[in-house]
Design an enzyme around this catalytic site. Structure first.
Site, PDB file in Angstrom:
ATOM      1  N   HIS A   1      -1.363   3.918  -6.658  1.00 44.39           N
ATOM      2  CA  HIS A   1      -2.677   4.542  -6.900  1.00 44.39           C
ATOM      3  C   HIS A   1      -2.543   5.986  -7.374  1.00 44.39           C
ATOM      4  O   HIS A   1      -3.187   6.892  -6.837  1.00 44.39           O
ATOM      5  CB  HIS A   1      -3.535   4.474  -5.634  1.00 44.39           C
ATOM      6  CG  HIS A   1      -3.728   3.077  -5.113  1.00 44.39           C
ATOM      7  ND1 HIS A   1      -4.358   2.088  -5.836  1.00 44.39           N
ATOM      8  CD2 HIS A   1      -3.351   2.496  -3.940  1.00 44.39           C
ATOM      9  CE1 HIS A   1      -4.371   0.965  -5.143  1.00 44.39           C
ATOM     10  NE2 HIS A   1      -3.757   1.180  -3.999  1.00 44.39           N
TER      11      HIS A   1
ATOM     12  N   LYS B   1       0.818  -1.216   0.000  1.00 41.08           N
ATOM     13  CA  LYS B   1       0.000   0.000   0.000  1.00 41.08           C
ATOM     14  C   LYS B   1       0.854   1.270   0.000  1.00 41.08           C
ATOM     15  O   LYS B   1       2.084   1.223  -0.009  1.00 41.08           O
ATOM     16  CB  LYS B   1      -0.952  -0.019   1.189  1.00 41.08           C
ATOM     17  CG  LYS B   1      -1.889  -1.214   1.199  1.00 41.08           C
ATOM     18  CD  LYS B   1      -2.712  -1.348  -0.081  1.00 41.08           C
ATOM     19  CE  LYS B   1      -3.751  -0.274  -0.228  1.00 41.08           C
ATOM     20  NZ  LYS B   1      -4.590  -0.461  -1.447  1.00 41.08           N
TER      21      LYS B   1
ATOM     22  N   GLY C   1     -14.410 -11.972 -14.041  1.00 40.17           N
ATOM     23  CA  GLY C   1     -13.021 -11.666 -13.709  1.00 40.17           C
ATOM     24  C   GLY C   1     -12.588 -12.291 -12.402  1.00 40.17           C
ATOM     25  O   GLY C   1     -13.347 -12.990 -11.731  1.00 40.17           O
TER      26      GLY C   1
END
Length: 404
Positions: free
Chosen positions: A132, A113, A240
């Site tokens: 991100h 993260k 998916g």
């Protein structure tokens, strides 16, 4: 006939004398160039995101890398599902949490993260992580700019792809699995509690079996309060990795097959909003948003008296993306506050789960699956300049930096 051994004839083969190669009378020396490649150094950064218990490297994959000649450094962590002792057992050296900032410049800093917030210092290392910041998420420029300012490179885990364009490693299955589990639990909670009382904090489970057992128990209570009726759960992106995990969880929770509605690209091709979403009790969004699409639902669309929808789990969690297809909420939720209410005036109470690290609900299993899938690509770091997956990752980084 002689039995001879020479450079091209194995022992024990009979060869006529005149066909036996003669030793050369002169040796022609050719220059030999030897390239000595230093072993890559992977530095496992301790996760700083609250409630993040997963790990990019596990004791199993760290040992495999060490056996392949890699240098491995592990930061100590009180959050990680794998105890420090598990890494010590395989002979990996441990260092203090947060010491990656002082790691050798040639070390790859690997984690999952985001980096700690409120820190904009330049980054001189190459980082392997989920940053991100490639899809114009909130604050993406500030995050991305740290690498060119420091001379480092971001090798974003989300965009490592094989020859067919498929991600080499992803948490998708466990994200969908955990998201569906919490969505089903939230639905059951709403059947047995007043709307004003939100779902309480949830904590990670040591294994899948304990999670399934708990969800089955709460489903039984919710179904009983709902007149014996099981919820109808609509999964978009069902073909998916993420969607298949959500469907698998619904089945293991005991939801009847006819109550599990599986949608993918064919069903959403006409463009939303979709009446079928608000006709379901639970909606689990598992799509990978790569381009703008019409919203699946909208605030006005939710204001319908015959709406049945009570729980939305946005596993994709594109909360800050300007093209978020579920624009009925605006914040990420957390494990200590897993839901946020949708502002509606008509119909039943509705909540959203938008936790952006759902797989940490099953941290050991999801970490092992992800790290094992990533291992073949990590092994290619020995020849990074010629490894397509890393070449493409660095090329993408350069393209994104050029947009700053």
């Amino acid at each position: 006939m002689d039995i001879r051994y020479c450079n091209k004839i194995p022992i024990g083969v009979y060869v006529p004398r005149h066909k036996i190669p003669r030793a050369p009378t002169q040796i022609h020396k050719q220059p030999i160039t030897i390239t000595i490649m230093s072993a890559p150094h992977l530095w496992l950064r301790a996760e700083s995101k609250p409630m993040e218990h997963r790990s990019a490297l596990t004791p199993t994959t760290a040992k495999a890398l060490m056996d392949a000649g890699f240098k491995i450094t592990i930061e100590r962590s009180t959050l990680r599902i794998f105890d420090d002792a598990e890494f010590e057992k395989i002979g990996a050296p441990l260092v203090e949490e947060g010491s990656w900032r002082n790691a050798p410049k040639d070390a790859y800093i690997i984690a999952l993260k985001e980096l700690p917030e409120n820190d904009d210092t330049p980054l001189p290392h190459d980082h392997i992580m989920f940053a991100h910041c490639y899809k114009q998420q909130g604050g993406w420029k500030d995050v991305l700019a740290r690498w060119p300012r420091g001379g480092g490179v971001l090798l974003d885990l989300e965009f490592l792809q094989d020859e067919s364009g498929r991600r080499v490693a992803a948490f998708g299955f466990h994200a969908g699995f955990a998201g569906a589990a919490l969505a089903i639990e939230s639905w059951a909670w709403q059947q047995t509690h007043s709307p004003e009382k939100p779902l309480p904090a949830v904590t990670p489970y040591p294994n899948e079996g304990e999670l399934i057992s708990h969800i089955k128990d709460v489903v039984a209570e919710g179904v009983k309060k709902n007149g014996g009726e099981y919820p109808r759960i609509l999964v978009i992106g069902a073909l998916g990795r993420c969607g298949s995990g959500a469907v698998d969880m619904a089945r293991k929770a005991g939801i009847p097959e006819e109550n599990i509605i599986k949608w993918d690209m064919a069903e959403t091709a006409k463009g939303g909003p979709f009446q079928e979403i608000i006709d379901a009790d639970i909606f689990v969004n598992c799509i990978y948003l790569s381009q703008p699409i019409p919203p699946f639902i909208s605030p006005g669309f939710m204001e319908t008296k015959d709406r049945k929808l009570q729980v939305i789990c946005d596993v994709s969690c594109d909360t800050t993306n300007p093209h978020n297809p579920i624009p009925v909420y605006s914040i990420n939720t957390t494990f200590d506050k897993p839901t946020v209410p949708v502002d509606v005036q008509t119909g039943p109470h509705c909540t959203v789960i938008s936790i952006d690290h759902l797989p940490t609900l099953l941290p050991r299993e999801s970490s092992e699956a992800f790290s094992s899938a990533l291992l073949p690509s990590l092994l290619q770091l020995k020849d990074r300049k010629n490894a397509r997956v890393w070449q493409d990752a660095e090329k993408l980084f350069d393209e994104k930096v050029a947009t700053l």
